[in-house]
Design a protein around this motif. Structure first.
Motif, PDB file in Angstrom:
ATOM      1  N   GLY B 241      51.098  45.719  37.999  1.00 16.30           N
ATOM      2  CA  GLY B 241      51.033  44.779  36.881  1.00 16.30           C
ATOM      3  C   GLY B 241      51.969  43.604  37.030  1.00 16.30           C
ATOM      4  N   LEU B 242      52.381  43.289  38.245  1.00 16.35           N
ATOM      5  CA  LEU B 242      53.262  42.140  38.434  1.00 16.35           C
ATOM      6  C   LEU B 242      52.507  40.844  38.150  1.00 16.35           C
ATOM      7  CD1 LEU B 242      55.108  43.053  41.750  1.00 16.35           C
ATOM      8  CD2 LEU B 242      55.562  43.842  39.462  1.00 16.35           C
ATOM      9  N   THR B 243      53.247  39.830  37.771  1.00 19.63           N
ATOM     10  CA  THR B 243      52.638  38.535  37.471  1.00 19.63           C
ATOM     11  C   THR B 243      53.557  37.430  37.967  1.00 19.63           C
ATOM     12  OG1 THR B 243      53.606  38.802  35.282  1.00 19.63           O
ATOM     13  CG2 THR B 243      51.238  39.110  35.443  1.00 19.63           C
ATOM     14  N   LEU B 247      53.886  37.971  41.946  1.00 19.80           N
ATOM     15  CA  LEU B 247      52.541  38.394  42.349  1.00 19.80           C
ATOM     16  C   LEU B 247      51.948  37.402  43.345  1.00 19.80           C
ATOM     17  CD1 LEU B 247      50.059  40.288  41.784  1.00 19.80           C
ATOM     18  CD2 LEU B 247      49.395  38.667  40.053  1.00 19.80           C
ATOM     19  N   TYR B 254      46.505  34.574  40.793  1.00 21.32           N
ATOM     20  CA  TYR B 254      46.383  34.802  39.354  1.00 21.32           C
ATOM     21  C   TYR B 254      47.429  33.967  38.648  1.00 21.32           C
ATOM     22  CZ  TYR B 254      46.771  37.089  34.810  1.00 21.32           C
ATOM     23  OH  TYR B 254      46.839  37.336  33.468  1.00 21.32           O
ATOM     24  N   ILE B 256      47.680  32.190  34.768  1.00 14.62           N
ATOM     25  CA  ILE B 256      46.945  32.052  33.499  1.00 14.62           C
ATOM     26  C   ILE B 256      46.611  30.596  33.226  1.00 14.62           C
ATOM     27  CG2 ILE B 256      46.976  32.636  31.044  1.00 14.62           C
ATOM     28  CD1 ILE B 256      49.041  34.699  31.656  1.00 14.62           C
ATOM     29  N   GLU B 260      42.859  31.161  32.369  1.00 19.49           N
ATOM     30  CA  GLU B 260      42.506  30.960  30.961  1.00 19.49           C
ATOM     31  C   GLU B 260      43.257  29.727  30.489  1.00 19.49           C
ATOM     32  OE1 GLU B 260      44.049  34.667  29.626  1.00 19.49           O
ATOM     33  OE2 GLU B 260      42.153  35.706  29.821  1.00 19.49           O
ATOM     34  N   TYR B 351      45.843  39.399  21.302  1.00 20.75           N
ATOM     35  CA  TYR B 351      46.775  39.393  22.416  1.00 20.75           C
ATOM     36  C   TYR B 351      46.626  38.044  23.090  1.00 20.75           C
ATOM     37  CZ  TYR B 351      48.978  40.048  26.855  1.00 20.75           C
ATOM     38  OH  TYR B 351      49.798  39.872  27.941  1.00 20.75           O
ATOM     39  N   CYS B 352      47.739  37.409  23.375  1.00 19.50           N
ATOM     40  CA  CYS B 352      47.665  36.111  24.005  1.00 19.50           C
ATOM     41  C   CYS B 352      48.740  36.024  25.079  1.00 19.50           C
ATOM     42  CB  CYS B 352      47.861  35.040  22.941  1.00 19.50           C
ATOM     43  SG  CYS B 352      47.732  33.402  23.578  1.00 19.50           S
ATOM     44  N   GLU B 360      53.687  36.576  33.273  1.00 17.16           N
ATOM     45  CA  GLU B 360      52.865  36.527  32.063  1.00 17.16           C
ATOM     46  C   GLU B 360      53.664  37.079  30.891  1.00 17.16           C
ATOM     47  OE1 GLU B 360      49.136  38.541  32.344  1.00 17.16           O
ATOM     48  OE2 GLU B 360      48.836  38.558  30.182  1.00 17.16           O
ATOM     49  N   ILE B 378      55.689  42.779  22.479  1.00 13.01           N
ATOM     50  CA  ILE B 378      55.956  41.767  23.489  1.00 13.01           C
ATOM     51  C   ILE B 378      55.659  42.363  24.851  1.00 13.01           C
ATOM     52  CG2 ILE B 378      57.684  40.190  24.411  1.00 13.01           C
ATOM     53  CD1 ILE B 378      59.232  40.738  21.730  1.00 13.01           C
ATOM     54  N   ARG B 379      55.002  41.598  25.690  1.00 15.70           N
ATOM     55  CA  ARG B 379      54.801  42.028  27.074  1.00 15.70           C
ATOM     56  C   ARG B 379      55.736  41.182  27.932  1.00 15.70           C
ATOM     57  NH1 ARG B 379      53.462  40.811  32.217  1.00 15.70           N
ATOM     58  NH2 ARG B 379      52.050  42.256  33.213  1.00 15.70           N
ATOM     59  N   PHE B 383      60.476  43.195  32.354  1.00 13.73           N
ATOM     60  CA  PHE B 383      60.447  44.646  32.162  1.00 13.73           C
ATOM     61  C   PHE B 383      59.423  45.278  33.096  1.00 13.73           C
ATOM     62  CE2 PHE B 383      58.584  48.301  29.873  1.00 13.73           C
ATOM     63  CZ  PHE B 383      59.705  49.106  29.817  1.00 13.73           C
ATOM     64  N   ILE B 384      58.258  44.664  33.182  1.00 10.56           N
ATOM     65  CA  ILE B 384      57.200  45.245  33.995  1.00 10.56           C
ATOM     66  C   ILE B 384      57.529  45.086  35.480  1.00 10.56           C
ATOM     67  CG2 ILE B 384      54.765  44.873  34.600  1.00 10.56           C
ATOM     68  CD1 ILE B 384      54.648  44.467  31.364  1.00 10.56           C
TER      69      ILE B 384
END
Lengths: 162, 417
Positions: B241-243, B247, B254, B256, B260, B351-352, B360, B378-379, B383-384
Motif C-alpha cells: 500500500g505504499l504511495t 512507490l 500511480y 492521484i 483522479e 473517502y477522498c 496519498e 485519516i489515511r 503510517f502505512i
C-alpha cells in the motif's frame, strides 16, 4: 470510478448483503465470514485487480445490534477504480478474519483497528497495540470512551498536597 | 600464540617429560542475536520513533518499529469539532507540509457537501500545493543528506525552503501551521507582491536544483549510502500500500494528480517521474524531478490564473472574507455563525485521497448529518509506509537504518496522529 457491483454480487450471492453507490463511490456490505474469499477475488480477478490496499478503519454504533463496522478501502492501479467493503462485527464475537494473506500492508492497519476499537483479527501475524501503551485499558475510538477527563491517570497515587 | 605454544611444547619435550596433548581449539566467535534499542530520542528519526533491532553482527535480522509516541488522538478529537475547526488539526499531522494536509481535508468535506469551488480558488490551491511540494521535497533532501553526512546540502535546500516559507508568511501570516484553505475557498487572495516574488523564485530555481545535483548526483558517498539501499520491488510496494515517491521509485505509475485529477492538474502540462530500481537513490532522483515538475506547473499557473472570487457563493457553509469581517457588521455576524455553529453536512460517507509530498493522504468522513463528523478516519502515508519498514530493513546494516527511515520522507506527527 468503480467496478460493476452486479459482477461481485453474482459471484458471491451469500456474502454480499447489499451495495450502495454514493458520491461516486461503491460500497459493498458483506457478511463478515466471507471477507477473505471476497478479498482474494477482488485481488486476483482480472476484471477487478484491486492490488493496492488504501486503508482499513472501523466505526462504532453503540445502539446497533451488531455494534462495530470494519471498512476496507481498496484501489486498483491498472484499472483505476476504488471500492469500499464493509462488514458488521458484534461486540460479543468481536473478531473478523485478517486480510494479511492477500495484502501485506494490512498488518499495521489491522493493528491500529485492534488498538483503537478493540476488534480482533483472526490469524493476524502480530496482533498487538500499536499507538497506545501495551498496558493501556480500553479502546479510545469507541464512542463510550471519554474524550475529556483524566482517564487512567486519575488512578495514580500522589502524595497528599498539604 | 601458536608460535609461542609450539616453543613451550618443544622445551618440555627436551626436558624429558611427556609431551602435552594439543588442547582443543575453542571457537572464539560466539553467534547470538543482539537486541538494540534505537530511539525514541534519535536525531535521525524525524520525530519520536523507537525501533527495536534484532542484529546479527551489524546486520539487521528484524526491525520492529514502536509507534505512538506522538499520538494525540486527532481522530477522536475531530469527532467533537465542527468541520472548520478540524482544519487546524490537520496542520499538525504532517507539520512540514501543512498546506497539502489542509487541501486533502477540505477536498473531502467539499466532496461530502457537493460544493463547487470558484476557478480562481482552484488555481491558487494548486499553486500553493505545488509550492508546498517543493518545500517538502527540499526539506526531505536537506535532512536526508544531513543524516547521511552531507552538511552543505542542508544549508542549500533550507535557503530555498526559507524563501518559500517567507512567501507563505506573506500569504497567510504563518510559516508552518498555515490553515490557509477553507471549505469552499481560501483564507485570502494572492497579492501581486507574492506573485512577483514567486516569479523571481521560479526563474532562479532550476539553477538551485543544479547546485544540489552537483553536490549529490555523482557524489561517491551519497551513491554508496543510497544506491541499492531499501530496495523494494514494484509488486511488493503495491501490496504494502505504499504511495507517492516511495512507490514511484519502484516504477509503478500511480499519482492521484493524474489518476483522479483534482484542482487544475488536468489543465497543466507536466509528467510523472518514475524510477527503475526502487532504491533510495531512485527516490531521491524522483523527488528532484518532481520539484522541477512543480516549478513547471507553478510557471503555467501564474500565466493562466484567472481573476474572480476566491470563495464559493454558499453563505451557509463558506466563511466571509476576512477584511469584510473586520469592517462590516453583517459579515461579522455571518462569520460568527459559521465559525461557532458550523454548517450541517448531509448524511453519507466519503473517502477522498490527495497526493501530498509523502504519498496519498486520504480522509474518510462518515457523517450522520449535523455539524460534526461522526467518524473521521485519516489515511496517513507515513503510517502505512512504516508498515513496510521491517520488510525493507532486513539484511541491511545498522548504518543503513537512517537511510531507510529517510527514504519514506517520514514525519511522525502524521504517522501517530
Amino acid at each position: 470510478m468503480y467496478p460493476e457491483p452486479k459482477i461481485i454480487q453474482e459471484a458471491f450471492p451469500q456474502i454480499v448483503i447489499n451495495t450502495k453507490i454514493e458520491f461516486g463511490e461503491l460500497t459493498l456490505f458483506i457478511e463478515k465470514g466471507g471477507i477473505l474469499p471476497l478479498c482474494r477475488f477482488l485481488h486476483d480477478d482480472p476484471g477487478m485487480r484491486f492490488d493496492h490496499i488504501t486503508d482499513i478503519g472501523s466505526l462504532d454504533f453503540p445502539e446497533d445490534e451488531e455494534r462495530f463496522e470494519v471498512f476496507y478501502q481498496f484501489y486498483s492501479i491498472p484499472k483505476n477504480h476504488r471500492i469500499r467493503v464493509k462488514a458488521r462485527v458484534s461486540e460479543e464475537a468481536c473478531a473478523i478474519d485478517s486480510v494479511t494473506p492477500v495484502w501485506k500492508g494490512a498488518n499495521f492497519m489491522e493493528r491500529e483497528v485492534y488498538d483503537m476499537m478493540g476488534i480482533r483479527f483472526n490469524n493476524h501475524p502480530d496482533l498487538r497495540r500499536i499507538m497506545m501503551p501495551e498496558d493501556f485499558d480500553g479502546h479510545p475510538l469507541r464512542k463510550d470512551f471519554p474524550t475529556e477527563g483524566r482517564g487512567w491517570r486519575s488512578t495514580f497515587e500522589f502524595l497528599p498536597n498539604t | 600464540m601458536t608460535m609461542k605454544g609450539d616453543n613451550i611444547s618443544k622445551q618440555v619435550a627436551v626436558g624429558g617429560g611427556e609431551a602435552p596433548t594439543p588442547h582443543e581449539v575453542k571457537p572464539i566467535l560466539r553467534r547470538e542475536e543482539f537486541l538494540l534499542n534505537m530511539g525514541p530520542q534519535h536525531p535521525s528519526t524525524h520525530g519520536v520513533l523507537r525501533v527495536v533491532l534484532d542484529l546479527e553482527g551489524e546486520r539487521i535480522v528484524k526491525a520492529t518499529p514502536d509507534l505512538g509516541y506522538l499520538h494525540r488522538g486527532v481522530e477522536k478529537l475531530a469527532e467533537l469539532e465542527t468541520y472548520n475547526q478540524i482544519i487546524p488539526l490537520t496542520d499538525r499531522l504532517d507539520y512540514v507540509c501543512s498546506m497539502t494536509n489542509n487541501y486533502a481535508f477540505v477536498r473531502s468535506v467539499e466532496k461530502l457537501l457537493r460544493l463547487q469551488v470558484p476557478e480562481r480558488a482552484e488555481y491558487i490551491r494548486t499553486l500553493v500545493a505545488e509550492m508546498m511540494r517543493i518545500s517538502g521535497h527540499l526539506f526531505w533532501l536537506g535532512t536526508q543528506a544531513l543524516d547521511v553526512g552531507a552538511m552543505t546540502v542542508f544549508f542549500f535546500t533550507f535557503r530555498e525552503r526559507e524563501e518559500i516559507l517567507d512567501m507563505f508568511e506573506e500569504l497567510c501570516g504563518a510559516r508552518l501551521t498555515m490553515t490557509y484553505y477553507r471549505v469552499g475557498g481560501l483564507d485570502r487572495d494572492l497579492t501581486p507582491k507574492i506573485i512577483d516574488r514567486l516569479k523571481k523564485f521560479i526563474k532562479e530555481f532550476p539553477k538551485k536544483i543544479k547546485e544540489y545535483n552537483t553536490l549529490l548526483e555523482t557524489n561517491r558517498i551519497w551513491l554508496a549510502r543510497t544506491k541499492d539501499v531499501a530496495v523494494i520491488s514494484g509488486e511488493d510496494a503495491v501490496n504494502f500500500g505504499l504511495t507517492g515517491p516511495t512507490l514511484r521509485g519502484s516504477g509503478v505509475n500511480y499519482d492521484i494528480r493524474k489518476a483522479e485529477p483534482y484542482g487544475v492538474y488536468d489543465r497543466l502540462d507536466w509528467e510523472v517521474p518514475l524510477g527503475k530500481n526502487g532504491d533510495t537513490y531512485d527516490r531521491y532522483w524522483i523527488r528532484v524531478l518532481e520539484m522541477t515538475q512543480s516549478a513547471r506547473m507553478i510557471e503555467q499557473i501564474l500565466e493562466k490564473i484567472p481573476s474572480g472570487p476566491f470563495l464559493a457563493d454558499h453563505p451557509m457553509v463558506v466563511l466571509p472574507q476576512k477584511d469584510l469581517v473586520m469592517a462590516d457588521m453583517e459579515s461579522l455576524i455571518h462569520h460568527f455563525l459559521v465559525a461557532s455553529k458550523g454548517f450541517d453536512a448531509p448524511k453519507g460517507e466519503v473517502y477522498c485521497g490527495t497526493e501530498v509530498p509523502k504519498g496519498e493522504l486520504g480522509f474518510y468522513i462518515y457523517s450522520t448529518g449535523g455539524n460534526r463528523p461522526y467518524r473521521l478516519k485519516i489515511r496517513p502515508p507515513s503510517f502505512i509506509h512504516m508498515g513496510a519498514f521491517d520488510y525493507m530493513a532486513r539484511g541491511y546494516m545498522i548504518s543503513d537504518i537512517i537511510t531507510i527511515f529517510g527514504t519514506y520522507d517520514i514525519v511522525m506527527g502524521e504517522c501517530d496522529r
